[in-house]
Write a protein that holds these residues in place. Structure first.
Motif, PDB file in Angstrom:
ATOM      1  N   LEU A 167       8.807  -5.149   3.429  1.00  0.00           N
ATOM      2  CA  LEU A 167       7.926  -5.195   1.783  1.00  0.00           C
ATOM      3  C   LEU A 167       8.709  -4.157   0.855  1.00  0.00           C
ATOM      4  CD1 LEU A 167       4.333  -3.930   3.098  1.00  0.00           C
ATOM      5  CD2 LEU A 167       5.533  -6.314   2.041  1.00  0.00           C
ATOM      6  N   ALA A 168       9.874  -3.331   1.370  1.00  0.00           N
ATOM      7  CA  ALA A 168      10.632  -2.767   0.145  1.00  0.00           C
ATOM      8  C   ALA A 168      11.614  -3.557  -0.515  1.00  0.00           C
ATOM      9  CB  ALA A 168      11.475  -1.817   1.285  1.00  0.00           C
ATOM     10  N   VAL A 191     -11.619  -6.909  -0.382  1.00  0.00           N
ATOM     11  CA  VAL A 191     -12.805  -7.244  -0.693  1.00  0.00           C
ATOM     12  C   VAL A 191     -13.384  -6.296  -0.291  1.00  0.00           C
ATOM     13  CG1 VAL A 191     -15.545  -8.477  -0.271  1.00  0.00           C
ATOM     14  CG2 VAL A 191     -12.713  -9.880  -1.596  1.00  0.00           C
ATOM     15  N   ASP A 192     -14.669  -5.534  -0.487  1.00  0.00           N
ATOM     16  CA  ASP A 192     -14.805  -4.649   0.015  1.00  0.00           C
ATOM     17  C   ASP A 192     -15.964  -4.772   0.377  1.00  0.00           C
ATOM     18  OD1 ASP A 192     -17.362  -5.113  -1.559  1.00  0.00           O
ATOM     19  OD2 ASP A 192     -17.713  -3.374  -2.698  1.00  0.00           O
ATOM     20  N   SER A 193     -16.125  -5.766   0.480  1.00  0.00           N
ATOM     21  CA  SER A 193     -17.788  -6.414   2.093  1.00  0.00           C
ATOM     22  C   SER A 193     -17.071  -7.042   2.871  1.00  0.00           C
ATOM     23  CB  SER A 193     -18.719  -6.812   1.425  1.00  0.00           C
ATOM     24  OG  SER A 193     -18.476  -8.342   0.660  1.00  0.00           O
ATOM     25  N   ASP A 194     -15.460  -7.413   2.764  1.00  0.00           N
ATOM     26  CA  ASP A 194     -14.546  -8.502   3.732  1.00  0.00           C
ATOM     27  C   ASP A 194     -14.619  -7.663   4.745  1.00  0.00           C
ATOM     28  OD1 ASP A 194     -13.353  -9.966   5.315  1.00  0.00           O
ATOM     29  OD2 ASP A 194     -11.681 -10.350   3.279  1.00  0.00           O
ATOM     30  N   ARG A 195     -14.719  -8.101   6.513  1.00  0.00           N
ATOM     31  CA  ARG A 195     -15.182  -7.484   7.529  1.00  0.00           C
ATOM     32  C   ARG A 195     -14.477  -7.980   8.379  1.00  0.00           C
ATOM     33  NH1 ARG A 195     -20.752  -9.206  10.152  1.00  0.00           N
ATOM     34  NH2 ARG A 195     -21.088 -11.499   9.018  1.00  0.00           N
ATOM     35  N   LEU A 196     -13.905  -9.326   7.937  1.00  0.00           N
ATOM     36  CA  LEU A 196     -12.551  -9.873   8.345  1.00  0.00           C
ATOM     37  C   LEU A 196     -11.304  -9.069   8.141  1.00  0.00           C
ATOM     38  CD1 LEU A 196     -11.485 -12.153  10.916  1.00  0.00           C
ATOM     39  CD2 LEU A 196     -11.900 -13.598   8.468  1.00  0.00           C
ATOM     40  N   TYR A 197     -10.986  -9.377   6.503  1.00  0.00           N
ATOM     41  CA  TYR A 197      -9.658  -8.866   6.645  1.00  0.00           C
ATOM     42  C   TYR A 197      -9.492  -7.146   5.132  1.00  0.00           C
ATOM     43  CZ  TYR A 197      -6.961 -12.904   7.327  1.00  0.00           C
ATOM     44  OH  TYR A 197      -7.202 -14.512   8.266  1.00  0.00           O
ATOM     45  N   PRO A 198     -10.630  -6.017   5.878  1.00  0.00           N
ATOM     46  CA  PRO A 198     -10.986  -5.430   5.694  1.00  0.00           C
ATOM     47  C   PRO A 198     -10.288  -4.178   4.589  1.00  0.00           C
ATOM     48  CG  PRO A 198     -10.308  -4.694   8.008  1.00  0.00           C
ATOM     49  CD  PRO A 198     -10.343  -6.068   7.597  1.00  0.00           C
ATOM     50  N   MET A 199     -11.039  -3.376   3.819  1.00  0.00           N
ATOM     51  CA  MET A 199     -10.134  -3.051   2.207  1.00  0.00           C
ATOM     52  C   MET A 199      -8.813  -2.143   2.675  1.00  0.00           C
ATOM     53  SD  MET A 199     -10.357  -3.619  -0.374  1.00  0.00           S
ATOM     54  CE  MET A 199      -9.217  -2.640  -1.545  1.00  0.00           C
ATOM     55  N   ARG A 200      -8.827  -1.494   4.022  1.00  0.00           N
ATOM     56  CA  ARG A 200      -7.716  -0.966   4.249  1.00  0.00           C
ATOM     57  C   ARG A 200      -6.803  -1.693   4.558  1.00  0.00           C
ATOM     58  NH1 ARG A 200      -6.822  -1.919   9.694  1.00  0.00           N
ATOM     59  NH2 ARG A 200      -8.532  -2.161  10.078  1.00  0.00           N
ATOM     60  N   GLN A 201      -6.141  -2.425   4.785  1.00  0.00           N
ATOM     61  CA  GLN A 201      -5.174  -3.991   4.812  1.00  0.00           C
ATOM     62  C   GLN A 201      -4.464  -3.828   3.784  1.00  0.00           C
ATOM     63  OE1 GLN A 201      -6.687  -7.329   7.330  1.00  0.00           O
ATOM     64  NE2 GLN A 201      -5.314  -6.068   8.746  1.00  0.00           N
ATOM     65  N   ALA A 213      -0.154  -2.456  -0.208  1.00  0.00           N
ATOM     66  CA  ALA A 213      -0.090  -2.529  -1.634  1.00  0.00           C
ATOM     67  C   ALA A 213       0.626  -1.007  -1.266  1.00  0.00           C
ATOM     68  CB  ALA A 213      -1.981  -1.664  -2.523  1.00  0.00           C
ATOM     69  N   ALA A 214       0.495   0.161  -0.512  1.00  0.00           N
ATOM     70  CA  ALA A 214       0.983   1.209  -0.461  1.00  0.00           C
ATOM     71  C   ALA A 214       2.636   0.873  -0.139  1.00  0.00           C
ATOM     72  CB  ALA A 214       0.253   1.803   0.062  1.00  0.00           C
ATOM     73  N   GLY A 215       2.919  -0.262   0.400  1.00  0.00           N
ATOM     74  CA  GLY A 215       4.088  -0.764   0.641  1.00  0.00           C
ATOM     75  C   GLY A 215       5.292  -1.328  -0.140  1.00  0.00           C
ATOM     76  N   ILE A 216       4.200  -1.908  -0.851  1.00  0.00           N
ATOM     77  CA  ILE A 216       5.047  -3.261  -2.013  1.00  0.00           C
ATOM     78  C   ILE A 216       5.946  -1.936  -3.449  1.00  0.00           C
ATOM     79  CG2 ILE A 216       5.387  -4.517  -3.671  1.00  0.00           C
ATOM     80  CD1 ILE A 216       3.348  -6.389  -1.978  1.00  0.00           C
ATOM     81  N   GLU A 228      -1.914   1.138  -6.739  1.00  0.00           N
ATOM     82  CA  GLU A 228      -3.464   0.785  -5.738  1.00  0.00           C
ATOM     83  C   GLU A 228      -4.350  -0.615  -5.737  1.00  0.00           C
ATOM     84  OE1 GLU A 228      -6.140   3.426  -4.323  1.00  0.00           O
ATOM     85  OE2 GLU A 228      -4.147   4.746  -4.260  1.00  0.00           O
ATOM     86  N   ALA A 229      -4.443  -0.467  -4.228  1.00  0.00           N
ATOM     87  CA  ALA A 229      -5.261  -2.321  -4.155  1.00  0.00           C
ATOM     88  C   ALA A 229      -6.058  -1.921  -5.015  1.00  0.00           C
ATOM     89  CB  ALA A 229      -4.741  -2.039  -2.897  1.00  0.00           C
ATOM     90  N   ALA A 230      -6.614  -3.102  -5.834  1.00  0.00           N
ATOM     91  CA  ALA A 230      -7.247  -3.524  -6.708  1.00  0.00           C
ATOM     92  C   ALA A 230      -8.787  -3.714  -5.724  1.00  0.00           C
ATOM     93  CB  ALA A 230      -7.470  -4.582  -7.609  1.00  0.00           C
ATOM     94  N   GLU A 231     -10.030  -3.150  -6.108  1.00  0.00           N
ATOM     95  CA  GLU A 231     -10.739  -3.446  -4.937  1.00  0.00           C
ATOM     96  C   GLU A 231     -11.960  -4.050  -5.928  1.00  0.00           C
ATOM     97  OE1 GLU A 231     -12.203  -0.483  -2.662  1.00  0.00           O
ATOM     98  OE2 GLU A 231     -14.731  -0.903  -3.113  1.00  0.00           O
ATOM     99  N   ILE A 232     -12.267  -5.872  -4.962  1.00  0.00           N
ATOM    100  CA  ILE A 232     -13.362  -6.918  -5.568  1.00  0.00           C
ATOM    101  C   ILE A 232     -14.899  -6.598  -4.729  1.00  0.00           C
ATOM    102  CG2 ILE A 232     -14.058  -9.206  -5.689  1.00  0.00           C
ATOM    103  CD1 ILE A 232     -11.235 -10.169  -5.622  1.00  0.00           C
TER     104      ILE A 232
END
Ligand code: ACO
Ligand code: HSE
Length: 379
Positions: free
Chosen positions: A315-316, A327-337, A342-345, A350-354
């Motif tokens: 990512l660097a 997406v705040d309600s995404d249970r498959l690809y959760p926000m923490r990912q 975002a932290a690595g790029i 900050e990552a945006a939240e839909i």
């Protein structure tokens, strides 16, 4: 039942030409492709559609990458070969976030897919259907294959590469594999590397298809219509679709209601079961099971850090102006990912939240919120 593997996509008719009408499906041909898993694909085609006009210095081209069961028809009306309107039609067009009065929008069908690009239902160089002999491919292979589209169009650098879910994985791989060719990057609901949880959800889907008697090791394409692994593909879609939506949405929409006059106490279905049956039936009619298996396995392999010194090092190396969103309600690809990515790029912030009740599928549904992210990236 129609055998999805025998439904011809609208014809792709060779190289793109200046003045092509919007949405005409073209293809770019690639020669021998060396594959991550070893071996090669001897030749391949990538089908794609375009909207807008390429400017004189080819600086206005935007690449959009579709999700697992999407295709190159991202915009436009329903019509022959397209039973539904484009899957991002609300975003692409004159005056829309991806304004085709200014931008040249390019959408390829993924390598391994079944809507015009080379995949298991295509013929090999000897004219035999690939079927179960189609080689394993990775997200990285798919992106390297897509470079022929950029080359053919004369695009040395995309103004932006965008995508959600599997399309987000490919967009990210573009920015890591070809940093000099990607000026802007928007990744929606996709991780730097597939997690154990994501691979776990894929496992019963793959088993459902490959244990269907119609699977025949992936060599069912020349069997009579209806003899393919449709039941297995339908089960896979039911499992997947639950992960694409949120628990709250399903509860609020369907609750414990029976489907119409059916009585669950007497073997009838709940409304939610009928809804999943409907989505299974729709997918079976429009998608090839072997492509579903191949692409699902390619998502399992997704790891931008593989053979690059790890995720952080990979990512660097991204130089694109980047927006990462989940997406705040995404249970498959959760926000923490999304936050980790975002932290690595460099410079992504900050990552945006839909914010949406619709779960993972929100990147296809929440047009206004996605449009705002697209505009923030482009302007
Ligand atoms: C839009 C396309 O599919 S384009 C083709 C390329 N495909 C892709 O890119 C894949 C992306 N698309 C998708 O995955 C889906 O189509 C999505 C995510 C966009 C659909 O999301 P939504 O618009 O929220 O649709 P939703 O999940 O509510 O499903 C609506 C369907 O369920 C049906 N339905 C709702 N309740 C029930 C029920 N109780 N029983 C049976 N069917 C039901 C509706 O009639 C509707 O049917 P239709 O789609 O045939 O008109
Ligand atoms: N609904 C999407 C989800 C996968 O991201 C699809 O079918 O492609």
């Amino acid at each position: 039942m129609t055998d999805a593997s025998t439904v011809d996509p609208p014809p792709a008719t060779g190289a793109w030409r200046e003045g092509d009408p919007p949405g005409r499906r073209r293809w770019a041909a690639g020669g021998r492709l060396r594959l991550d898993a070893g071996g090669t694909l001897p030749e391949y085609r990538i089908a794609y559609e375009t909207w807008g006009r390429l400017n004189s210095d080819a600086s206005n081209a935007v690449l959009i990458e579709h999700a697992l069961t999407g295709d190159s028809h991202a915009a436009g009306e329903a019509g022959p070969g397209h039973p539904t309107p484009g899957w991002w039609d609300g975003l692409i067009g004159p005056g829309r976030a991806l304004d085709t009065d200014e931008l040249f929008v390019v959408v390829p069908n993924v390598l391994g897919g079944c809507q015009g690009s080379t995949g298991p239902s295509s013929a090999d160089p000897d004219g035999r259907t690939w079927g179960g002999r189609f080689p394993r491919i990775t997200i990285r292979d798919q992106v390297r294959a897509e470079a022929v589209v950029a080359d053919e169009l004369g695009v040395s650098r995309w103004a932006a590469v965008l995508g959600g879910s599997m399309g987000g994985m490919r967009a990210l791989e573009w920015a890591v594999t070809f940093p000099a060719r990607v000026a802007g990057l928007l990744v929606l609901a996709a991780p730097a590397a597939s997690s154990a949880d994501q691979i776990a959800w894929a496992a019963p889907q793959l088993h459902a298809i490959t244990s269907d008697p119609g699977w025949r090791g992936g060599d069912y394409h020349d069997a009579p219509p209806g003899a393919g692994p449709h039941r297995g593909l339908g089960v896979a879609r039911r499992i997947a679709h639950v992960t694409y939506r949120s628990s709250l949405e399903l509860d609020q929409r369907f609750g414990r209601q029976p489907q119409g006059a059916e009585n669950p106490l007497d073997g009838g279905r709940y409304a939610i079961e009928s809804y999943l049956d409907h989505h299974a039936d729709k997918l079976v009619r429009r998608f090839d099971a072997a492509s579903y298996v191949l692409l699902t396995e390619s998502m399992n392999t997704h790891d931008v850090g593989r053979d690059r010194g790890g995720v952080g090092a990979a990512l660097a190396g991204v130089t694109a102006r980047s927006i990462i969103a989940g997406v705040d309600s995404d249970r498959l690809y959760p926000m923490r990912q999304a936050h980790e990515l975002a932290a690595g790029i460099p410079g992504a912030g900050e990552a945006a939240e839909i914010s949406s009740p619709y779960g993972h599928d929100s990147f296809l549904i929440e047009t206004a919120q996605v449009a705002a992210l697209v505009k923030a990236l482009l302007h």
